[in-house]
Scaffold this motif. Structure first.
Motif, PDB file in Angstrom:
ATOM      1  N   GLY B  71      -3.683   1.700   5.130  1.00 44.83           N
ATOM      2  CA  GLY B  71      -3.657   1.126   3.795  1.00 44.83           C
ATOM      3  C   GLY B  71      -5.022   1.032   3.129  1.00 44.83           C
ATOM      4  N   VAL B  72      -5.177   0.023   2.299  1.00 47.33           N
ATOM      5  CA  VAL B  72      -6.289  -0.027   1.348  1.00 47.33           C
ATOM      6  C   VAL B  72      -7.660  -0.084   2.039  1.00 47.33           C
ATOM      7  N   TRP B 268      -0.729  -3.842   4.549  1.00 47.05           N
ATOM      8  CA  TRP B 268      -1.077  -2.488   4.150  1.00 47.05           C
ATOM      9  C   TRP B 268      -1.668  -2.487   2.741  1.00 47.05           C
ATOM     10  N   LEU B 269      -1.106  -3.343   1.874  1.00 53.61           N
ATOM     11  CA  LEU B 269      -1.505  -3.347   0.470  1.00 53.61           C
ATOM     12  C   LEU B 269      -2.819  -4.059   0.224  1.00 53.61           C
ATOM     13  N   LEU B 270      -3.119  -5.082   1.033  1.00 52.58           N
ATOM     14  CA  LEU B 270      -4.243  -5.964   0.712  1.00 52.58           C
ATOM     15  C   LEU B 270      -5.402  -5.719   1.666  1.00 52.58           C
TER      16      LEU B 270
END
Lengths: 149, 546
Positions: B71-72, B268-270
């Motif tokens: 992720g990010v 995953w996003l943060l």
């Protein structure tokens, strides 16, 4: 692999002036003589400042130190911009997790900042550096080639 | 995966590479042609060639795979790979070109006049070059195995042979054309399928990248188990699987969690630093430092600067490279994100590096469009292996032919190329458990901890001495190499030791700078007598022609 000396002669005219062709008549055209005289006068002045730099006189040394300092300060200032602009992000997300949850146009802010915005930002800083570094060099050249000192 | 178009596409790329190489061969006559392309390369060609050479398997395949998996947080890889060129531009590009140094060992000798430092730098150039070459060849082997079902050694050996022959016969002039061509091929091979993928995502009514219940399978998918593993399903069911077992997931089934892979949408996003996790923050900054400062120490990057006519051109070329590389790095993110939707099975198998290659057919189906795009992507991946390996091989071979064999002849260069190509090929065949992106990251860390202090201090600080430079390279680079060896060969670690070893740059780079400065200050009498003249040469504007 040795670093070969790649400096070209300052000009073809200068080279021809120094080595007269023994085969051809050495009688120069009037117009040619004026050109040569101008070149040689300009080279004289140029030569003096160059020698001063090359021989590491105190004036020459101070000039070079000033240029190096100016260029380094410029590079450090711009890297500080990147350190704050990009390097601050992980720290920002760490101390203020809510910033990382902001959604812009349906996309989370960290994805936009890192995945998209960072690249034009880096290119912009690079473009500014090239402009400013060339300006520093132009100022140095003007200083060195100033007609009368 | 059976796609009749993939093999012809790979063969076409390989033949084009060799063909352009031979076109260059007719032009390459002298040793100077071979080594520095006789400095007749225009800035645009040179910038495209630098970009083509730089965008390796790690950029083309690895970044998208890491984004799919983690992720990010791993967006710092592409940002850092691009920012490395900014650091190069700010601190190194123009002065290095004006120094006239062709390789890092040349720079050591020019600036500090020490033969022994030159030998040390040579050893590091060869180490970093090989460390970077091994994962390229491995990536080739794994990709070919993924798309055609061939055995792993086929791809690795194919790339090694093509690249070695091409470099040995054509030299750098040839590969300047090859590299420039391959930059545009790689950009096209990611950009065109990305457009189709985005349209397909629209047509599928924009499925959520992170559905609230976690990722699900869109089609019936079967996974053959190769290693024992534990799958954790979102409903809490835990299931152990053994090698040889086939696990079948129906369309709509949730994707189970395999140890070490981030399935959870929020994670995953943060950014992982959103928690109070000091180790995550340390690893992020370490990665930033390694990629920002490591680029300037990669041997195949520096070699290119000598093909610029002067310092100002080197600066402008670097800026164009930054732009070209920045445009390219917008694309892998799209693949990583859409991979969450269309290829979730890679999260189970862990082969996330294959996402770029598998995504077109997974999303668009195996109709003509999907197969054509899959072939295009496979061709781009091969271009990535070929171009980066060519650049690395040229620089390692250049160093071996001048510093180890001590011959400046074309024959010496060819012999050196064969030596430089055979060693990593043997290593790649024998070490197959390495993770492509991680090894590339370690190569950056070693370069940032050894050559970055040497270059930056050498260009900007008069007080640098040969002893200080040698101590910095040995201590900083040595510590980074130690971390590499522990990561690759050592026992698995956990907690802080694992973080310090896996992402060493945050402590090895400051250490290298500190040791270089302190030892230089202590050996002040060894400052070269001609340091003033060297500084003048490095920094005086090109128009003065001093």
């Amino acid at each position: 692999m040795s670093a070969t000396d790649d400096r070209a002669p300052a000009s073809g005219v200068e080279e021809r002036a120094g080595v007269p062709d023994p085969v051809h008549r050495p009688v120069p055209q009037p117009r040619t003589r004026i050109v040569l005289a101008e070149v040689s006068r300009r080279e004289d002045r140029h030569e003096r400042t160059r020698a001063e730099l090359a021989e590491q006189t105190r004036v020459g040394e101070a000039l070079v130190r000033g240029l190096v300092r100016a260029q380094l300060a410029l590079a450090l200032r711009l890297s500080l911009v990147v350190v704050i602009g990009l390097g601050g992000l992980p720290w920002l997300f760490a101390i203020a997790p809510s910033v990382g949850r902001v959604t812009v146009l349906g996309v989370k802010l960290p994805w936009l900042l890192l995945g998209v915005a960072s690249f034009p930002f880096l290119i912009g800083v690079g473009w500014a550096y090239v402009r400013l570094a060339e300006r520093n060099e132009q100022e140095f050249t003007d200083l060195v080639q100033r007609p009368e000192r | 995966m059976e796609n009749a178009l993939v093999v012809p596409a790979i063969v076409a790329v390989t033949l084009l590479t060799v063909g352009i190489g031979f076109y260059g061969l007719r032009l390459a006559r002298t040793t100077s042609d071979f080594l520095v392309a006789s400095r007749a390369v225009s800035p645009t060609w040179n910038a495209a060639a630098i970009g083509g050479e730089y965008l390796s398997a790690a950029s083309f395949l690895g970044v998208a795979g890491l984004i799919l998996k983690y992720g990010v947080d791993v967006l710092w890889y592409p940002v850092g790979f691009a920012a490395g060129y900014l650091a190069l531009l700010l601190f190194v590009a123009a002065p290095l070109r004006r120094s006239g140094a062709f390789t890092l060992p040349d720079f050591c000798e020019l600036r500090l006049g020490s033969r022994r430092l030159r030998i040390l730098a040579t050893a590091f150039v060869i180490f970093i070059g090989w460390l970077y070459l091994v994962p390229q060849l491995q990536g080739a082997g794994l990709t070919l195995a993924t798309v055609t079902g061939s055995a792993y050694p086929v791809g690795a050996v194919l790339v090694a042979v093509v690249v070695t022959a091409n470099v040995a016969l054509g030299g750098m002039r040839a590969i300047t054309f090859v590299q420039a061509f391959q930059y545009w091929l790689k950009l096209t091979a990611l950009a065109v399928p990305a457009i189709f993928l985005a349209l397909q995502w629209q047509a599928d009514a924009r499925p959520a990248v992170t559905p609230p219940d976690g990722p699900t399978f869109r089609t019936t998918t079967s996974v053959v188990v190769e290693h024992p593993a534990t799958l954790t399903f979102p409903d809490g069911e835990v299931r152990g699987v053994r090698p040889g077992e086939t696990v079948v997931f129906e369309a709509g089934d949730p994707v189970p969690e395999v140890a070490g892979v981030t399935i959870d949408a929020a994670d995953w996003l943060l950014p992982s630093t959103a928690g109070a996790d000091d180790r995550g923050l340390f690893a992020t900054y370490s990665l930033i430092l390694a990629t920002f400062l490591g680029t300037m120490g990669l041997p195949h990057v520096l070699v290119r600067f000598y093909t610029n006519p002067d310092g100002a051109a080197a600066r402008r070329t670097t800026l164009v490279v930054l732009a070209l590389v920045g445009v390219f790095y917008l694309l892998p993110t799209i693949y990583g994100v859409l991979g969450r939707i269309y290829t979730p099975q890679l999260l189970v198998t862990g082969q996330t590096d294959a996402v770029v290659v598998l995504l077109p057919e997974a999303a668009l189906g195996s109709g003509t469009t999907g197969r054509l795009l899959a072939a295009l992507v496979a061709a781009g991946a091969f271009a990535a292996f070929l171009s980066t390996s060519s650049g690395l091989l040229t620089s390692v071979a250049g160093v071996i032919s001048t510093d180890v064999l001590g011959r400046g002849s074309v024959r010496g260069f060819r012999l050196a190329t064969v030596i430089a190509g055979v060693v990593p090929a043997i290593l790649a065949l024998n070490v197959s458990g390495l993770d492509v992106s991680q090894v590339v990251g370690l190569a950056f860390a070693v370069a940032a901890s050894s050559f970055c202090p040497l270059l930056v201090l050498g260009i900007w600080w008069r007080g640098l001495t040969d002893l200080g430079a040698a101590a910095g390279v040995l201590v900083g680079g040595g510590a980074a190499i130690g971390a590499v060896l522990v990561t690759v060969l050592g026992p698995p670690l956990s907690g802080w030791p694992a973080t310090l070893v896996a992402q060493p740059a945050a402590w090895t780079v400051p250490l290298a700078f500190a040791v270089t400065v302190l030892v230089s200050a202590a050996s002040r009498r060894r400052v070269p007598a001609d340091v003033g003249a060297t500084m003048l040469r490095l920094h005086a504007p090109d128009t003065l022609r001093l």
